[in-house]
Motif scaffolding. Structure first.
Motif, mmCIF file in Angstrom:
data_model
loop_
_atom_site.group_PDB
_atom_site.id
_atom_site.type_symbol
_atom_site.label_atom_id
_atom_site.label_comp_id
_atom_site.label_asym_id
_atom_site.label_seq_id
_atom_site.Cartn_x
_atom_site.Cartn_y
_atom_site.Cartn_z
ATOM 1 N N GLU A 318 114.509 29.603 68.436
ATOM 2 C CA GLU A 318 113.182 29.824 67.865
ATOM 3 C C GLU A 318 112.247 28.661 68.209
ATOM 4 N N ARG A 319 112.820 27.493 68.135
ATOM 5 C CA ARG A 319 111.993 26.336 68.431
ATOM 6 C C ARG A 319 111.464 26.405 69.857
ATOM 7 N N THR A 320 112.338 26.865 70.738
ATOM 8 C CA THR A 320 111.918 26.985 72.120
ATOM 9 C C THR A 320 110.692 27.886 72.221
ATOM 10 N N ALA A 321 110.707 28.906 71.434
ATOM 11 C CA ALA A 321 109.582 29.827 71.470
ATOM 12 C C ALA A 321 108.337 29.159 70.906
ATOM 13 N N ASP A 322 108.533 28.353 69.920
ATOM 14 C CA ASP A 322 107.370 27.732 69.289
ATOM 15 C C ASP A 322 107.225 26.292 69.797
ATOM 16 N N ALA A 323 106.706 26.179 70.967
ATOM 17 C CA ALA A 323 106.639 24.865 71.585
ATOM 18 C C ALA A 323 105.687 23.940 70.861
ATOM 19 N N THR A 353 116.707 17.724 71.377
ATOM 20 C CA THR A 353 116.547 18.471 70.131
ATOM 21 C C THR A 353 115.902 19.833 70.380
ATOM 22 N N ALA A 354 114.904 19.823 71.271
ATOM 23 C CA ALA A 354 114.211 21.085 71.491
ATOM 24 C C ALA A 354 113.743 21.169 72.922
ATOM 25 N N ALA A 355 113.692 22.388 73.407
ATOM 26 C CA ALA A 355 113.153 22.590 74.738
ATOM 27 C C ALA A 355 111.644 22.422 74.694
ATOM 28 N N TRP A 356 111.083 22.006 75.796
ATOM 29 C CA TRP A 356 109.619 21.899 75.833
ATOM 30 C C TRP A 356 109.086 22.964 76.784
ATOM 31 N N PRO A 357 107.854 23.392 76.526
ATOM 32 C CA PRO A 357 107.287 24.448 77.362
ATOM 33 C C PRO A 357 107.086 23.961 78.786
ATOM 34 N N GLU A 358 107.075 24.928 79.676
ATOM 35 C CA GLU A 358 106.964 24.557 81.080
ATOM 36 C C GLU A 358 105.645 23.850 81.374
ATOM 37 N N ASP A 359 104.596 24.278 80.658
ATOM 38 C CA ASP A 359 103.300 23.653 80.934
ATOM 39 C C ASP A 359 103.060 22.441 80.026
ATOM 40 N N GLY A 360 104.006 22.110 79.195
ATOM 41 C CA GLY A 360 103.809 20.957 78.321
ATOM 42 C C GLY A 360 104.899 19.922 78.515
ATOM 43 N N ALA A 361 105.344 19.811 79.761
ATOM 44 C CA ALA A 361 106.440 18.881 80.008
ATOM 45 C C ALA A 361 106.011 17.453 79.711
#
Lengths: 1213, 444
Positions: A318-323, A353-361
């Protein structure tokens, strides 16, 4: 306290549990410890239940005073058996090994301490404390040895996110200020817990500190794995405008009665209120049930506490989805990394801890030991079960060029709002093959979003889709499988195949025959040696296998199939068209981790053993093999430590082995210490080994092998792919446990001493060594750029000291005192030696270490004993330079005859050479004073250096003034004696007023010596001829200069000419120089003045000689300038005159004395009278220099022994 | 050397149409401030020359106390328009080098203004021996004369030529012997000292010595004999001629000691002789001591004051006297006694004794032995020998006729006018052709 468990601890602080165990001889507990009273004290401990060896650890602080009580002796007796005897000089942690036989004897364990050196503070320091105290006990623990070993040897859990407890004591993950509640809130973790009421917490910012009323709450943080607890801390503080934006948190400091704790704040700026809310809510929501946050919540804004329990935080998916909801308390770890040339960058693999969005690396900064690599990474995330909800796996690529980085330390991840540094498992980077092998299963099978950032396709290309693993996804209907890769290993003379099969087999149902069919020929036979390993990518449909097929035929190309013939038929395992036939090294690299992770059985070990030998070693007689499990560098001990196993035979190695460690980019060779220990997993086949090899820790890439050469046996051990290079802390803690469990004996003591070496902290620790060793440094002289002279003395029993080294920054110099200069020190023997039974009078030393000083480091001495212990001594800061340094060195020894060349070749010569060179590097300031109008075109420039007696100027000018043409000469006086500056200016002025002779005075602001002073004079000279004249030379023949010049003009083969010099009584002082070898002074050539002190007799004309004195010599200025005057390498003044003559000689220009022109030379009166021994030694230095340059030229020169009449021509009249 | 190249000296003042010489008399002190023999002699000469009126005369003295009063002034005229005082600064007493860098230019300027034909130095102390070089380069044709008062250029021991440790007579200076007296210096220092002094003595046109003995010592040391002139110093004139009292025929023989009471003047020789004579019949001989002991080193003063009361009744101490009373005092005694244990040069007391027709008893050395002819002007006794002196006194006391006879043969001292005339002759003498011995080559 129950005695049933295998470990317990006694806390001797106030409020501790020591009252349960203390018997006789104790004082009342103080906040952190309890003093012993009297000469003995005792405890009674419950007997541990579990049989086994136990380790008794004592944390004690001795009552010592430098003069009266240098150490406390502590003897430990358990159930009437002595188990330890210590000299305690500093706060120490002492260990005693308790065998089970000793413990099981009684129902309880009687512990007795004898401390015979107990003393009272009133007697020692005069403080009002009459107690007879010896040691303050802080803590005692009794632990089962196996637990200790297990704990130490256990590989660090991958969640190294929480630093090891001994490295850090906590971490502030986030903090911020709530203006509405007027308080600061800090979130982090801590190794220790504190209480709001009793303990003081201070938040230290860069501009102030806050420690008003605090409230804290603690909660479990699973990632810490028991190393500590999470905390939320609130500190009241009035709102101040500036603090919100500018403050940086340095640390939280917690002071309790029992410990002080520093929790690093990393200098971060605070979070805003909203972000802070976002951090705190999930903590309170998830942790509130098990923690007491009441006090904290009471201080925080009401809305935070309202509505609790709050919803649990979202899972990682879920966190991945909510960057946008990036957690601020960001954790993670880098497991491995490696450089991949084809994609041009570093690849990192770990978890966050969490994935980051591709455009917010974020921006990622990978911090290596030898430099950073940074950029915005291309990242993909993958599923990791073992992390659960706490994070996701990550693989990212940082473009960089080139890839020569050595050790990854940590990775900083910079988000727009915060930065987190996540740790990395340290060690060498993976090689490319290993990297791909490790990433292959991750990128091919576990990515959350397949081929995110294109990493998979970039690394594994289009073939990725057709990977064998992908093929394996087809559920097998019957027995089947696939060969992923294969290769031939020449040392084992076998083909190795790796792949999967739908089912493992055992000896009973193994295939009868295995045949490898290649495009060209086959290989195979009956013996099929295979082992299996778990492959989660097969999801239960099969297992991985490694199979060896002994065969002499290595010359095969592409595998068509591997045919396994079972009792019920043959199954062909195929390989992909591009399936790799790996060369031996890659084969080993790929196979090793698979084998390490496979089932532990005899087949696995046999396969491992087959992979061991390198081609080069095949057939080497007596060569044994083994593995390196882990290794690392121990900077304090200055060497590498390897832990692994070897075959049993290696145990028989005797003598002092030499170890060669081969790294990718070079070898390190050194002396070794080793110890063996039993390894149950190896059974009879091998022994554990811990090897220490002294040598530099320079980065040389990954480890290739370690060769041990003993007197009668050699063996070589190899790293596997799983072999990790550990960083220091981990390395030592792992090894301490292992070595502690080894067979007691000298070798174990040595190894424990090596492991236990403490770094240099600035304190002198030589006195704490078990052996009585003295090493004192009276003086250290820095010889730029990197040399060092040490003057001191050393006493030790023969053989007690193995090495003495000077360490400074990255430099290590071995000090061989016998290679230096030995000096008699009766004073030392009288003061120290006799008392301790030493009688070597030559215990003084002077050594020169040519490349020992690293500008950045503090130099210190390291003494390593035969026992493996190490003591340190700070080198006194060098304080002398220039002449003072030269003098200090030269005045402390007295050598004659055979000892002279040795002393000067090894110590004095090179040191003084540097000191003198540095001294003259920057010239003196020269003030030029002109008296009278200088002559327009002087024929003669007379250069007179002045040192010591300056009144000679008055005599010289007075006497020169009697010869009227001398008004047209250019007199240049060089005052090389700043102490006479004022006096000289008065005198110069007065001399000029009286005699009206024009002259120039050059005032130097420091003493430079004869050659430099003359050279400075030469730079100001304008005459056709230049005359070097000593200040103690006075005219005889009035027109001596004109006549000497006429000689030069008439004899073009002459380079330099001097007059006859007489003493005041008319006897000869100088009529030309020759050389004599003086055996007292090393057999070197010394200037000799034939006929000195005698009446001249009837000799006339000119005499040719190898050299003439610099007291008075005339040469053309152009020539003097061409040869650059005197050579300034000669220090202060000696030998530079004959050096000049010999240089002219080499140019084919002769030197001569004109016996018909005389001056008076009141020799040596210009020098200070206190010509102490150091001046003699300085002369020896100059003689040494001269000898090295001119010994051969002198030996070959016809006038070397005596002057000869000059030529035959009429000019000689 | 420098002087060879210098232009030939002109005949004094011929071109001016007058023969009035311009004379500067220079001394290292001024009698107004110090009463040394040399400055008195110089000042006396200056006054006599002025009195003659046939020359233009100036006097220059030195005083070390004056500079403090007149900061920065090097030359000053506190007494009269014809008298200058130089206030010296840093001075090297070893080789008589004047390191006062303010002096040479001021002195040169004054020389140019005064433009003297003759400069007669009575000493080089305070001026420095380089002063001759200064004069020579400023006024190439000016005649430079130097009167030698003691052996200062030769002997570092106050120019007395007796050894420092034991006060033995020294017959010749050498680097080795001098260094024995002064171990703190090296031999080469004494070599250099001599070369330095002689380098500038070379520039002096003529030396005068009040005794042949002194002259010969300097000639032996290296001064050219042809430049040496023996002329008595001018001593202060008698105020009013006292009628000469004849030597007493009866009563005790009165033996007078005049002048400074010091170790070198041999006062202990007097005491010892008196002691020997003390047991003789009282009244045969009495020693009368006139003089001052208070300028002497304290050690000597204590010694003297201890010894004086122990002396017998034949010794009487009268204390210091003003020089104007010397004639009266000498008239009151029968014979004048000198007991000096050093060479002496030309003691004033001998001239004073002769003026008062009193025979002189003196040691048999140096300037004393030269001036007092044995058996003609007085009697000699072996230097330092109290026994011999006592025997001599006994003999004279017993037979007064011996002394009476001397009164007839005794020399008359030259008058001041005669001495000044001798100086004037020297001043007018054409310059010597060369500059004298070239001593530059030292040991050659």
């Amino acid at each position: 306290m129950n005695g049933g468990h295998s470990s317990f601890a006694i806390d001797f602080g106030q409020g501790g549990n020591s009252h349960l165990f203390r018997k006789e001889g104790w004082s009342e507990p103080e906040p952190r410890y309890t003093w012993t009273t009297g000469l003995a004290s005792s405890l009674e401990l419950p007997r541990p239940e579990e049989p086994g060896e136990y380790l008794l650890e004592l944390s004690v602080h001795p009552f010592v005073s430098e003069e009266k009580v240098p150490a406390q002796k502590l003897r430990v007796v358990i159930n009437n058996a002595e188990v330890g005897d210590f000299d305690v000089r500093v706060t120490s942690s002492l260990e005693c090994l308790l065998p089970w036989n000793l413990l099981k004897a009684g129902d309880t364990v009687a512990v007795e301490f004898a401390h015979p050196f107990a003393a009272s503070r009133s007697a020692v320091n005069g403080e009002p404390d009459e107690r007879l105290i010896a040691l303050a006990f802080q803590r005692i623990s009794l632990r089962k040895l196996q637990d200790v070993v297990d704990a130490a040897a256990a590989p660090a859990p991958f969640v190294a996110a929480s630093p090891a407890a001994d490295a850090a004591e906590g971490h502030v993950d986030a903090y911020g200020y709530y203006p509405s509640a007027a308080c600061w809130v800090f979130v982090g973790w801590s190794s220790h817990r504190w209480t709001d009421a009793l303990d003081a917490v201070t938040a230290r910012f860069d501009d102030r500190a806050e420690n008003t009323a605090t409230a804290s709450g603690f909660y479990d943080l699973p990632g810490l794995r028991g190393r500590g607890r999470g905390f939320v801390l609130a500190i009241d503080a009035k709102p101040r405008k500036h603090q919100l934006s500018k403050s940086r948190l340095l640390a939280l400091q917690v002071a309790t009665a029992r410990f002080t704790l520093t929790i690093d704040g990393h200098g971060r700026t605070p979070l805003g209120v909203e972000q802070l809310d976002r951090v705190l809510r999930p903590i309170f929501a998830s942790a509130v049930a098990e923690s007491d946050f009441g006090a904290v919540l009471a201080r925080l804004p009401a809305e935070l506490a309202a509505g609790l329990p709050l919803p649990r935080p979202a899972s990682h998916r879920e966190r991945t989805a909510d960057a946008s909801a990036m957690p601020a308390a960001f954790e993670g770890h880098i497991d491995f990394c490696g450089y991949h040339a084809a994609v041009g960058g570093w690849l990192f693999c770990g978890w966050v801890t969490a994935a980051w969005p591709e455009d917010g690396a974020p921006i990622v900064i990978a911090q290596f030991v030898d430099g950073d690599v940074s950029g915005r990474p291309a990242a993909t995330f993958y599923h990791r079960d073992e992390i659960g909800d706490r994070g996701v796996g990550v693989v990212f690529l940082l473009p960089a060029d080139p890839g020569d980085r050595e050790r990854l330390l940590s990775v900083a991840i910079e988000f727009p709002t915060f930065t987190t540094t996540i740790p990395a498992t340290q060690g060498g980077a993976y090689g490319e093959n290993a990297l791909l092998a490790a990433l292959r299963p991750i990128l091919l099978h576990r990515e959350l979003r397949p081929d995110r950032a294109g990493l998979r396709s970039r690394l594994f290309g289009a073939s990725a889709a057709a990977s064998p693993a992908a093929a394996a996804v087809v559920p097998p209907v019957r027995f089947g499988g696939h060969v992923d890769f294969y290769g031939y290993h020449p040392p084992a003379q076998a083909w190795f195949f790796c792949g999967w099969v739908s089912k493992s087999w055992n000896d009973a149902d193994k295939p009868r025959l295995a045949t490898a069919r290649f495009e060209r020929g086959t290989a195979g036979g009956e013996t099929t040696l295979a082992t299996f390993y778990y492959r989660d990518d097969l999801e239960g449909r099969g297992v991985g296998f490694v199979l060896a097929l002994p065969s002499p035929d290595s010359d095969r190309n592409h595998l068509v199939s591997l045919d396994l013939t079972f009792a019920d038929g043959t199954v062909a395992l195929h390989t992909t068209a591009a399936g790799p036939n790996l060369p031996p090294r890659e084969l080993v690299e790929w196979l090793t981790p698979l084998l390490t992770g496979g089932e532990a059985n005899s087949n696995r070990s046999r396969l491992q053993a087959m992979l061991l030998p390198a081609a080069a070693d095949a057939g080497r007689h007596g060569t044994q093999q083994g593995f390196v499990d882990f290794y690392g560098y121990h900077p304090i001990a200055g060497g590498w430590l390897f832990c692994g196993w070897v075959s049993r035979e290696a145990e028989d190695a005797t003598g002092k082995p030499t170890v060669t460690a081969q790294f990718e980019r070079g070898d390190v060779r050194g002396e070794a210490a080793s110890i063996h220990y039993a390894r149950e997993d190896l059974g009879d086949r091998g022994l554990g080994i811990v090897l220490f090899m002294s040598g530099p820790g320079s980065p040389l890439g990954g480890l290739s092998s370690v060769t041990v050469d003993a007197a009668d046996l050699s063996f070589r051990i190899y790293p596997g792919l799983a072999t990790r290079r550990l960083r220091e802390q981990e390395l030592l803690s792992s090894l301490r446990g292992i070595v502690a469990g080894a067979i007691p004996g000298v070798r174990r003591d040595v190894m424990l001493a090596i492991l236990g070496r403490e770094g240099f902290t600035g304190a002198d620790t030589i006195g704490q060594l078990s052996d009585r060793i003295f090493l004192e440094l009276d003086e250290a002289i820095f010889c730029e750029p990197d040399g060092m002279v040490l003057i001191g003395w050393h006493l030790a029993k023969p053989g007690a000291v193995r090495h003495i080294r000077l360490r400074c920054g990255a430099l290590v110099s071995t000090i061989d005192l016998d290679d230096g200069l030995r000096v008699d020190r009766p004073d030392v023997l009288a003061a120290v030696g006799t008392e301790h039974g030493f009688d070597d009078p030559r215990c003084g030393f002077i050594v020169f270490l040519p490349h020992a000083v690293d500008g950045a480091g503090t130099p210190y001495i390291e003494i390593e004993t035969r026992r493996g212990e190490v003591g340190y001594r700070l080198v006194p800061p060098p304080k002398l330079g220039g002449i003072a340094a030269i003098r200090r060195l030269l005045e402390c020894f007295d050598v004659r005859f055979l000892d002279v060349p040795r002393a000067y070749d090894r110590v004095v010569g090179p040191a003084v050479e540097l000191l003198n060179k540095n001294r003259l590097e920057t010239g003196p300031n020269v003030a030029s004073l002109e008296f009278g109008t200088p002559p327009a075109n002087p024929a003669f420039s007379i250069i007179v250096p002045l040192y010591g007696r300056i009144d000679f100027v008055e005599y010289q000018i007075a006497l020169f003034s009697a010869h009227p043409p001398s008004r047209e000469f250019e007199f240049i006086y060089v005052l090389d004696d700043p102490s006479k500056r004022r006096e000289a200016q008065f005198l110069f002025t007065s001399v000029h007023e009286r005699f009206r002779m024009p002259f120039r005075a050059l005032l130097l602001d420091r003493n430079v010596g004869f050659a430099p002073a003359n050279n400075i004079g030469l730079r100001h000279a304008r005459g056709i001829y230049v005359c070097y004249l000593n200040s103690d030379v006075f005219p005889g023949t009035p027109d001596w200069l004109e006549r000497l010049a006429a000689r030069l003009a008439a004899n073009p083969e002459l380079g330099v000419i001097g007059p006859l010099l007489l003493y005041e009584d008319g006897s000869v002082q100088h009529q030309g120089m020759s050389f004599r070898r003086l055996s007292e002074f090393g057999g070197w050539n010394f200037g000799h003045h034939p006929g000195k002190g005698m009446q001249l007799g009837n000799a006339k004309g000119m005499r040719r000689c190898i050299s003439i004195t610099g007291a008075c010599m005339l040469l053309r200025r152009a020539l003097a300038e061409r040869v650059r005057g005197f050579d300034e390498a000669y220090a202060i003044g000696d030998f530079e005159d004959s050096d000049l003559c010999l240089r002219l000689n080499r140019m084919g220009l002769a030197a001569a004395v004109d016996l018909e022109v005389h001056l008076f030379h009141l020799e040596r009166k210009s020098q200070a009278r206190a010509a102490a021994s150091w001046r003699m030694n300085l002369t020896l230095y100059n003689a040494w220099l001269h000898e090295r340059r001119w010994a051969r030229a002198i030996a070959a020169h016809p006038q070397a022994l005596a002057p000869t009449p000059f030529g035959e021509g009429p000019a000689d009249g | 050397m420098a002087d060879r190249a210098a232009p030939p000296r002109r005949a004094p003042r011929a071109g001016r149409g007058t023969d009035r010489l311009r004379i500067l008399v220079a001394a290292h002190g001024h009698p107004e401030m110090s009463k040394g023999g040399a400055e008195i002699a110089a000042y006396q000469l200056f006054q006599e020359l002025q009195a003659r009126g046939d020359s233009d005369v100036w006097f220059m003295g030195c005083d070390r106390t004056m500079e403090a009063d007149r900061t920065g002034a090097v030359l000053m005229q506190p007494f009269s328009a014809r008298e200058y005082i130089y206030a010296p600064g840093d001075f090297d007493w070893f080789k008589f080098a004047n390191r006062d860098y303010k002096f040479p230019s001021d002195f040169s300027q004054l020389l140019t203004e005064l433009n003297p034909d003759v400069i007669h130095f009575h000493h080089y102390m305070n001026y420095g021996v380089e002063v001759f070089y200064n004069v020579r380069t400023t006024l190439p044709r000016c005649k430079i004369l130097l009167t030698l008062h003691e052996f200062l250029a030769i002997c570092h021991h106050y120019g007395q030529m007796i050894t420092k440790a034991h006060r033995n007579l020294c017959y010749e200076a050498s680097a080795i012997r001098c260094q024995r007296c002064f171990p703190e210096f090296s031999r080469s220092d004494f070599y250099l000292r001599k070369r330095y002094i002689q380098r500038f003595f070379d520039l002096v046109d003529g030396f005068t010595a009040p005794s042949r003995f002194l002259a010969e010592r300097y000639i032996a040391w290296g001064l050219p004999a042809e430049k040496m002139h023996v002329i008595e110093n001018v001593i202060p004139a008698v105020q009013a001629a006292t009628p000469v009292r004849p030597i007493a025929r009866s009563g005790p023989l009165r033996i007078g000691f005049f002048g400074q009471i010091s170790l070198l003047k041999g006062i202990n020789v007097l005491f010892d002789a008196a002691e020997t004579l003390a047991d003789d019949a009282i009244g045969e001989a009495v020693f009368e001591i006139f003089g001052d002991y208070r300028n002497q080193p304290l050690e000597f003063q204590n010694d003297f004051l201890e010894r004086l009361p122990k002396a017998g009744r034949n010794v009487r101490f009268h204390g210091p006297y003003d020089s104007s009373r010397v004639d009266d005092l000498m008239q009151s005694v029968d014979v004048v006694l000198m007991t000096s244990i050093w060479w002496e040069n030309s003691p004033v007391v001998i001239q004073e004794a002769f003026r008062n027709r009193r025979p002189v008893i003196c040691p048999d050395i140096g300037g004393m032995a030269e001036k007092v002819r044995h058996g003609v002007d007085g009697f000699h006794f072996p230097v330092g020998s109290a026994i011999a002196l006592a025997a001599l006194v006994r003999q004279l006391a017993a037979d007064r006729g011996i002394l009476e006879k001397l009164a007839e043969t005794m020399a008359a001292p030259p008058t001041a006018a005669e001495i000044v005339e001798a100086h004037m002759r020297l001043y007018r003498e054409p310059a010597a052709t060369g500059s004298g011995t070239n001593t530059l080559l030292g040991a050659e």
